[in-house]
Scaffold this motif. Sequence first.
Motif, PDB file in Angstrom:
ATOM      1  N   GLU A   1      -1.002  18.432  32.455  1.00 25.59           N
ATOM      2  CA  GLU A   1      -0.763  18.451  31.008  1.00 25.59           C
ATOM      3  C   GLU A   1      -1.601  17.380  30.300  1.00 25.59           C
ATOM      4  OE1 GLU A   1       2.829  17.941  27.781  1.00 25.59           O
ATOM      5  OE2 GLU A   1       2.903  16.835  29.655  1.00 25.59           O
ATOM      6  N   ARG A   2      -1.600  16.166  30.841  1.00 21.61           N
ATOM      7  CA  ARG A   2      -2.349  15.064  30.247  1.00 21.61           C
ATOM      8  C   ARG A   2      -3.847  15.385  30.197  1.00 21.61           C
ATOM      9  NH1 ARG A   2      -0.675  11.428  33.463  1.00 21.61           N
ATOM     10  NH2 ARG A   2      -2.345  11.667  34.970  1.00 21.61           N
TER      11      ARG A   2
ATOM     12  N   THR B   1      -4.622  18.257  27.743  1.00 23.32           N
ATOM     13  CA  THR B   1      -4.506  17.776  26.364  1.00 23.32           C
ATOM     14  C   THR B   1      -5.770  17.037  25.940  1.00 23.32           C
ATOM     15  OG1 THR B   1      -2.103  17.629  26.523  1.00 23.32           O
ATOM     16  CG2 THR B   1      -3.148  16.302  24.802  1.00 23.32           C
ATOM     17  N   MET B   2      -6.266  16.175  26.820  1.00 30.11           N
ATOM     18  CA  MET B   2      -7.495  15.442  26.516  1.00 30.11           C
ATOM     19  C   MET B   2      -8.688  16.393  26.407  1.00 30.11           C
ATOM     20  SD  MET B   2      -9.320  12.279  28.543  1.00 30.11           S
ATOM     21  CE  MET B   2      -7.761  11.458  28.710  1.00 30.11           C
TER      22      MET B   2
ATOM     23  N   LEU C   1      -8.663  19.604  25.634  1.00 28.05           N
ATOM     24  CA  LEU C   1      -8.552  20.423  24.432  1.00 28.05           C
ATOM     25  C   LEU C   1      -8.866  19.624  23.170  1.00 28.05           C
ATOM     26  CD1 LEU C   1      -5.422  22.520  25.395  1.00 28.05           C
ATOM     27  CD2 LEU C   1      -7.800  23.277  25.304  1.00 28.05           C
ATOM     28  N   ARG C   2      -8.446  18.370  23.135  1.00 32.88           N
ATOM     29  CA  ARG C   2      -8.758  17.514  21.984  1.00 32.88           C
ATOM     30  C   ARG C   2     -10.275  17.375  21.835  1.00 32.88           C
ATOM     31  NH1 ARG C   2      -6.854  12.507  23.435  1.00 32.88           N
ATOM     32  NH2 ARG C   2      -4.799  13.416  23.528  1.00 32.88           N
TER      33      ARG C   2
END
Length: 167
Positions: free
Chosen positions: A33-34, A37-38, A40-41
Amino acid sequence: MHEGHADHQDSQGSGDAASRGVEQGDREFLSLERELTMLLRRARANQGEMAREVHPDLESAAYGLLVRLEECGRQRATELAAYIGVGKATMSRQLRALEQLGLIAREPDPADGRAWLVALTEEGRTRVRRVREARRERYVSHFSDWDRKEIGELARLLNQLNRGMEK
């Protein structure tokens, strides 16, 4: 080695509140997940840059439409909306903006006179190809220390992830 020790302590309940109660097997999913998230950002930021490189007035979300049209050719607006995951109204607005910028054109669908097909204009095709080539060159530079097999494996795993997320 020290990090592993800290992880072990967390699983024993002596870590922070976020780590307490997390099963050892769940750590991989939290790590996933972490990292996603990075990723995708960064991808959203890059997409905005690429959109502006295609045309200064292009919305970042529209870049994906242009790439899809470049890769797949003419498509109905409904197909594009399903692929991108937006509603009909949002797709219509984005297509209108792309048409006003001279990047796409609509033409009647020969298979169904009531429907329209959307295609890149020659200007749109030239601009998208130029940006995609610059992007490919950046990837080559960023991943110059990676083995080509690793790049292929990453692409394979990302494809597997994307297919799994569609289900």
